[in-house]
Write an enzyme that holds these catalytic residues in place. Structure first.
Site, short mmCIF file in Angstrom:
data_model
loop_
_atom_site.label_atom_id
_atom_site.label_comp_id
_atom_site.label_asym_id
_atom_site.label_seq_id
_atom_site.Cartn_x
_atom_site.Cartn_y
_atom_site.Cartn_z
N ASN A 9 47.79 48.58 38.85
CA ASN A 9 47.65 48.13 40.20
C ASN A 9 48.00 46.50 40.42
O ASN A 9 47.16 45.64 40.03
CB ASN A 9 46.15 48.26 40.64
CG ASN A 9 45.87 47.83 42.08
OD1 ASN A 9 46.84 47.57 42.84
ND2 ASN A 9 44.47 47.83 42.56
N LYS A 11 48.25 44.79 43.22
CA LYS A 11 47.78 44.23 44.27
C LYS A 11 48.58 43.63 45.25
O LYS A 11 49.92 44.14 45.35
CB LYS A 11 46.60 43.43 43.71
CG LYS A 11 45.48 44.28 42.75
CD LYS A 11 44.21 43.33 42.12
CE LYS A 11 43.39 44.09 41.52
NZ LYS A 11 42.12 43.67 41.05
N HIS A 94 39.73 51.05 46.71
CA HIS A 94 39.58 49.83 45.67
C HIS A 94 38.63 48.81 46.52
O HIS A 94 38.45 48.88 47.65
CB HIS A 94 40.81 49.22 46.02
CG HIS A 94 40.79 48.30 44.57
ND1 HIS A 94 40.12 46.91 44.81
CD2 HIS A 94 41.28 48.58 43.47
CE1 HIS A 94 40.36 46.40 43.51
NE2 HIS A 94 41.07 47.39 42.67
N GLU A 96 38.50 45.76 46.72
CA GLU A 96 38.83 44.85 47.79
C GLU A 96 39.15 45.18 48.89
O GLU A 96 39.09 44.58 49.95
CB GLU A 96 39.99 44.29 46.89
CG GLU A 96 39.87 43.46 45.79
CD GLU A 96 41.00 43.49 44.69
OE1 GLU A 96 42.16 43.84 44.81
OE2 GLU A 96 40.55 43.10 43.37
N GLU A 166 35.06 50.91 38.66
CA GLU A 166 35.57 49.66 38.65
C GLU A 166 34.22 48.88 38.84
O GLU A 166 34.15 48.51 40.16
CB GLU A 166 36.80 49.39 39.49
CG GLU A 166 37.89 50.10 39.19
CD GLU A 166 39.27 49.31 39.60
OE1 GLU A 166 39.84 48.74 38.66
OE2 GLU A 166 39.43 49.09 40.89
N GLY A 172 38.68 41.31 37.78
CA GLY A 172 39.38 39.74 37.91
C GLY A 172 38.44 38.51 37.22
O GLY A 172 38.76 37.46 37.51
N SER A 213 39.08 43.62 34.17
CA SER A 213 39.23 42.99 32.89
C SER A 213 39.56 43.52 31.74
O SER A 213 39.32 43.23 30.73
CB SER A 213 38.05 41.93 32.95
OG SER A 213 38.03 40.94 33.98
P1 13P Z 1 41.68 43.33 36.70
O1 13P Z 1 42.01 44.37 35.57
O2 13P Z 1 42.67 42.11 37.01
O3 13P Z 1 40.19 42.88 36.34
O4 13P Z 1 41.61 44.14 37.99
C1 13P Z 1 41.09 45.39 37.94
C2 13P Z 1 41.34 46.25 39.13
O5 13P Z 1 40.88 45.99 40.27
C3 13P Z 1 42.41 47.14 39.09
O6 13P Z 1 42.33 48.01 40.46
#
Ligand code: 13P
Length: 262
Positions: A9, A11, A94, A96, A166, A172, A213
């Site tokens: 992803n 983002k 997601h 976010e 997640e 992150g 992560s």
């Molecule tokens: P990270 O791998 O940067 O922690 O992000 C995970 C994520 O949100 C994938 O959709």
């Protein structure tokens, strides 16, 4: 045995030029791995270029979101038929999107239904916040997200769905869930819910990704767990060497699991 599914992803990262360069670096390496499903989800703007470059490479291409209406006066949004022209799958729910853009379990369900209606595969993201985790609410939160998010979905439709667990506190932060903790949620909360909703046979086939992560250093340990069927990768999917290493880790674990079963 479920086939691993590892998706990057991206983002809100990568211009069109950067996206093309990343696919250029990924595709020769990923082409050598045929026992794992692997995919990228770039921004909408980079999708046409990425979809073109991925054709025939085995890399699946997805969008990071979509609206549920087929067309209309929704400035700034992208409709399911538009996504389906270019993509194999779409990510919905997601954390976010939930945190910064007010998405709810109900709107996740609307997006999921609309995506399935145009023939897209869907990754449905769920996961608790740090506060919820510390309050011991993980099971309740994840179950509610599944109940509402997957409402009115049939067993047949479920064939097109992947769940991504997640935990928000792991995204992150460099602080991944331990393989045991993640697998506990996959095995004892998510899979039983899928069994209840879609029946034993379908639930056994559905893939549950872990996200938060994931790196080349922890990927193999995570994928070796019984109910972790791949990963949704953020930061580590932006660099070719780390995404390739994570897909390779899934491939190695798949080989080991295959051998131990035969
Ligand atoms: P990270 O791998 O940067 O922690 O992000 C995970 C994520 O949100 C994938 O959709």
């Amino acid at each position: 045995m479920r086939r691993f599914f590892v998706a990057g992803n991206w983002k809100m990262n990568k211009t069109i030029a950067e996206a093309k360069a990343l696919i250029g670096a990924l595709s020769p390496e990923l082409a050598t791995i045929d026992n794992v499903d692997h995919a990228v989800a770039p921004s909408y703007l980079a999708l046409p270029a990425v979809a073109g470059l991925c054709k025939g490479t085995g890399i699946k291409v997805g969008a990071q979101n979509l609206h549920w209406e087929t067309a209309g006066a929704y400035t700034g949004e992208v409709a399911p038929p538009m996504v389906a022209e270019l993509c194999d799958f779409v990510i919905v729910g997601h954390s976010e999107r939930r945190k910064f853009f007010g998405e709810t379990d109900e709107s996740v369900n609307q997006r999921l239904k609309a995506a399935l209606a145009v023939g897209l595969d869907v990754i449905v993201c769920i996961g608790e916040t740090l506060e919820e985790n510390e309050a011991g609410q993980t099971e309740a939160v994840v179950t509610r997200q599944l109940e509402v998010g997957l409402a009115e979905i049939s067993e047949t439709q479920a064939a097109a769905i992947t769940i991504a667990y997640e935990p928000v506190w792991a995204i992150g932060t460099g602080r991944a869930a331990t393989p045991e903790d993640a697998n506990n949620v996959h095995k004892n909360v998510i899979r039983p819910f899928l069994r209840e909703q879609f029946g034993e046979a379908r639930a056994e086939l559905m893939r549950i990704q872990y996200g938060g992560s994931v790196t080349p250093d922890n990927a193999a340990e995570l994928f070796a767990m019984s109910d972790i069927d791949g990963g949704l990768i953020g930061g580590a999917s932006l660099k070719p060497e780390s995404f390739i290493a994570i897909v390779k880790a899934a491939s190695m674990v798949a080989i080991v699991q295959q051998e131990s079963q035969s």
